[in-house]
Scaffold this motif. Structure first.
Motif, PDB file in Angstrom:
ATOM      1  N   ALA A 217       0.488  -1.336  -0.125  1.00 33.54           N
ATOM      2  CA  ALA A 217       0.448  -0.531  -0.008  1.00 33.54           C
ATOM      3  C   ALA A 217       0.915   1.325   0.339  1.00 33.54           C
ATOM      4  O   ALA A 217       0.646   1.711  -0.574  1.00 33.54           O
ATOM      5  CB  ALA A 217      -0.801  -0.101   1.155  1.00 33.54           C
ATOM      6  N   CYS A 218       1.756   1.362   0.680  1.00 36.34           N
ATOM      7  CA  CYS A 218       3.139   2.504   1.044  1.00 36.34           C
ATOM      8  C   CYS A 218       3.285   2.794  -0.438  1.00 36.34           C
ATOM      9  O   CYS A 218       3.543   4.214  -0.865  1.00 36.34           O
ATOM     10  CB  CYS A 218       3.886   2.103   2.270  1.00 36.34           C
ATOM     11  N   ARG A 219       4.327   1.995  -1.268  1.00 35.41           N
ATOM     12  CA  ARG A 219       4.949   1.832  -2.493  1.00 35.41           C
ATOM     13  C   ARG A 219       3.796   2.595  -3.813  1.00 35.41           C
ATOM     14  O   ARG A 219       4.649   3.213  -4.134  1.00 35.41           O
ATOM     15  CB  ARG A 219       5.118   0.380  -2.717  1.00 35.41           C
ATOM     16  N   SER A 220       2.627   2.379  -3.314  1.00 32.25           N
ATOM     17  CA  SER A 220       2.001   3.116  -4.678  1.00 32.25           C
ATOM     18  C   SER A 220       0.989   4.393  -3.756  1.00 32.25           C
ATOM     19  O   SER A 220      -0.063   4.526  -4.198  1.00 32.25           O
ATOM     20  CB  SER A 220       0.398   2.197  -4.594  1.00 32.25           C
ATOM     21  N   CYS A 221       1.466   4.384  -3.327  1.00 34.33           N
ATOM     22  CA  CYS A 221       0.977   6.284  -2.105  1.00 34.33           C
ATOM     23  C   CYS A 221       1.206   7.576  -3.008  1.00 34.33           C
ATOM     24  O   CYS A 221       2.236   7.718  -3.768  1.00 34.33           O
ATOM     25  CB  CYS A 221       1.090   6.318  -1.044  1.00 34.33           C
ATOM     26  N   THR A 222       0.396   7.904  -3.353  1.00 33.75           N
ATOM     27  CA  THR A 222      -0.556   9.036  -3.812  1.00 33.75           C
ATOM     28  C   THR A 222      -0.478  10.385  -2.922  1.00 33.75           C
ATOM     29  O   THR A 222      -1.182  11.164  -3.328  1.00 33.75           O
ATOM     30  CB  THR A 222      -1.038   9.387  -5.389  1.00 33.75           C
ATOM     31  N   LYS A 223      -0.630  10.195  -1.873  1.00 33.75           N
ATOM     32  CA  LYS A 223      -1.266  10.850  -0.407  1.00 33.75           C
ATOM     33  C   LYS A 223      -0.839  12.122  -0.469  1.00 33.75           C
ATOM     34  O   LYS A 223      -1.151  13.491  -0.501  1.00 33.75           O
ATOM     35  CB  LYS A 223      -1.264  10.571   0.657  1.00 33.75           C
TER      36      LYS A 223
ATOM     37  N   VAL B 267      10.195   2.938   2.255  1.00 40.17           N
ATOM     38  CA  VAL B 267       8.985   2.316   3.164  1.00 40.17           C
ATOM     39  C   VAL B 267       9.977   2.756   4.548  1.00 40.17           C
ATOM     40  O   VAL B 267       9.788   3.166   5.579  1.00 40.17           O
ATOM     41  CB  VAL B 267       8.069   1.064   2.530  1.00 40.17           C
ATOM     42  N   GLY B 268      11.186   2.230   4.147  1.00 44.10           N
ATOM     43  CA  GLY B 268      11.957   1.473   5.573  1.00 44.10           C
ATOM     44  C   GLY B 268      12.719   0.066   6.294  1.00 44.10           C
ATOM     45  O   GLY B 268      12.124  -0.866   4.100  1.00 44.10           O
ATOM     46  N   MET B 269      13.280  -0.244   6.224  1.00 50.62           N
ATOM     47  CA  MET B 269      14.454  -1.721   6.575  1.00 50.62           C
ATOM     48  C   MET B 269      14.476  -2.548   7.775  1.00 50.62           C
ATOM     49  O   MET B 269      14.532  -1.113   8.475  1.00 50.62           O
ATOM     50  CB  MET B 269      15.868  -2.160   5.742  1.00 50.62           C
ATOM     51  N   GLY B 270      14.675  -3.655   8.272  1.00 49.32           N
ATOM     52  CA  GLY B 270      14.782  -3.870   9.372  1.00 49.32           C
ATOM     53  C   GLY B 270      14.353  -5.301  10.186  1.00 49.32           C
ATOM     54  O   GLY B 270      13.254  -5.550   9.210  1.00 49.32           O
TER      55      GLY B 270
ATOM     56  N   ILE C  43      14.686   0.699  10.664  1.00 50.56           N
ATOM     57  CA  ILE C  43      15.136   2.262  10.188  1.00 50.56           C
ATOM     58  C   ILE C  43      13.456   2.655   9.441  1.00 50.56           C
ATOM     59  O   ILE C  43      13.293   1.729   8.062  1.00 50.56           O
ATOM     60  CB  ILE C  43      16.523   2.505   9.355  1.00 50.56           C
ATOM     61  N   GLY C  44      12.516   3.678   9.931  1.00 51.62           N
ATOM     62  CA  GLY C  44      11.962   4.416   8.595  1.00 51.62           C
ATOM     63  C   GLY C  44      12.655   6.191   8.054  1.00 51.62           C
ATOM     64  O   GLY C  44      13.164   6.312   9.250  1.00 51.62           O
TER      65      GLY C  44
ATOM     66  N   TRP D 146       1.488   6.387   7.596  1.00 50.21           N
ATOM     67  CA  TRP D 146       2.504   5.197   7.791  1.00 50.21           C
ATOM     68  C   TRP D 146       3.678   4.778   8.499  1.00 50.21           C
ATOM     69  O   TRP D 146       3.479   3.641   8.835  1.00 50.21           O
ATOM     70  CB  TRP D 146       3.358   4.986   6.144  1.00 50.21           C
ATOM     71  N   LEU D 147       4.291   5.886   9.121  1.00 51.96           N
ATOM     72  CA  LEU D 147       5.300   5.804  10.239  1.00 51.96           C
ATOM     73  C   LEU D 147       4.078   5.037  11.611  1.00 51.96           C
ATOM     74  O   LEU D 147       4.529   4.361  11.776  1.00 51.96           O
ATOM     75  CB  LEU D 147       6.016   6.550  10.682  1.00 51.96           C
ATOM     76  N   ARG D 148       3.031   5.344  11.127  1.00 49.51           N
ATOM     77  CA  ARG D 148       2.353   4.953  12.631  1.00 49.51           C
ATOM     78  C   ARG D 148       2.019   3.580  12.608  1.00 49.51           C
ATOM     79  O   ARG D 148       2.060   2.337  13.503  1.00 49.51           O
ATOM     80  CB  ARG D 148       0.686   5.923  12.719  1.00 49.51           C
ATOM     81  N   ASP D 149       1.212   2.988  11.608  1.00 49.84           N
ATOM     82  CA  ASP D 149       1.432   1.614  11.150  1.00 49.84           C
ATOM     83  C   ASP D 149       2.240   0.689  11.015  1.00 49.84           C
ATOM     84  O   ASP D 149       2.468  -0.048  11.214  1.00 49.84           O
ATOM     85  CB  ASP D 149       0.850   2.015   9.554  1.00 49.84           C
TER      86      ASP D 149
END
Ligand code: URA
Ligand code: SF4
Length: 188
Positions: A11-17, A29-32, A81-82, A106-109
Motif C-alpha cells: 500500500a505504501c509503495r503505491s501511495c500518492t497522498k 518504506v523502511g528496512m530492518g 529504520i524508517g 505510514w509510520l504509525r502503521d
C-alpha cells in the motif's frame, strides 16, 4: 492499521497522498527487523535512498551504520529504520509540515506492527514531529522522554555530523546512552 508487512509495504509503495510522489524513483518504506525493540526514524530519503529504495544508504547511512555497529546494533538484526516521509523531497529540502502530516500514518502503521520499546529520532525534523514541536535538538539530544509507554530519544542527524564533525563525540554519547538503556531494559 495493517495486519501484515506485505499489505503495508504494498500500500505504501503505491501511495500518492502528497505531492512528493511526483518526483520519486522509489518509495522508501523502511528496512530492518520487524520484531525490533528499537526503531530509528530519519527525515526522508535522499538521492541514494530514492534510487535504491532503502533508508540511509548514502554517506550519512555509512556513518550511521558505523555508530550503530559500535553499540552492537545492526539494521539487519536488531533494529528497524524508517523515515518521517517516504518519498524524496526535491533537492533534499526539509519535508513540509503538510507532507509530514500526510505521511505520518505510514509510520504509525509501521509502529503498530513493530511495537518497539524505544524510538530514536535522527535529527531535528523527526524529533519535532515525534517528541515535541518545540524540541531543541542541540540542547535535548540524548535525553529520554516517555510517551504513551514508549521511550523516545533524539540524536543528531548523521548528515549534520558530516557537515559538522566536531559534534560526532557528543552524538556518539547518545548511542552509548541508548545501549545502556537497552541493557537496563534487557533488550538484546
Ligand atoms: N537522511 C534521512 O533522514 N533519511 C534517509 O533515509 C537518508 C538520509
Ligand atoms: Fe505518500 Fe508519504 Fe510519499 Fe507523500 S511522501 S506520496 S504521503 S508515501
Amino acid at each position: 492499521m495493517y495486519s501484515t508487512w506485505e499489505e503495508l509495504e504494498n500500500a505504501c509503495r503505491s501511495c500518492t497522498k502528497c505531492g512528493l510522489c511526483e518526483g520519486r524513483t522509489n518509495v522508501v518504506v523502511g528496512m530492518g527487523n520487524p520484531q525490533a525493540k528499537v526503531m530509528f526514524v530519519g527525515e526522508g530519503p535522499g538521492e541514494q535512498e530514492d534510487l535504491q529504495g532503502k533508508p540511509f544508504v548514502g554517506r550519512s547511512g555509512q556513518l550511521l551504520d558505523k555508530m550503530l555497529d559500535a553499540v552492537d546494533l545492526d539494521r539487519n538484526r536488531n533494529i528497524y529504520i524508517g523515515n518521517i516521509v517516504k518519498c524524496r523531497p526535491p533537492k533534499n529540502r526539509d519535508p513540509l509540515p503538510e507532507e509530514q502530516e500526510m505521511c505520518i500514518d505510514w509510520l504509525r502503521d509501521q509502529f503498530l506492527l513493530i511495537r518497539p520499546k524505544i524510538i530514536v529520532c535522527l535529527g531535528r525534523i523527526a524529533a519535532m514531529k515525534l517528541i515535541r514541536p518545540d524540541f531543541h535538538i542541540m540542547k535535548e539530544h540524548g535525553q529520554f522522554f516517555e510517551k504513551g509507554g514508549v521511550l523516545m530519544m533524539a540524536t543528531l542527524h548523521p548528515a549534520a555530523l558530516l557537515r559538522n564533525p566536531n559534534n560526532k563525540p557528543s552524538a556518539f554519547e547518545d548511542f552509548l546512552k541508548l545501549r545502556a538503556k537497552m541493557d537496563e531494559l534487557g533488550i538484546e
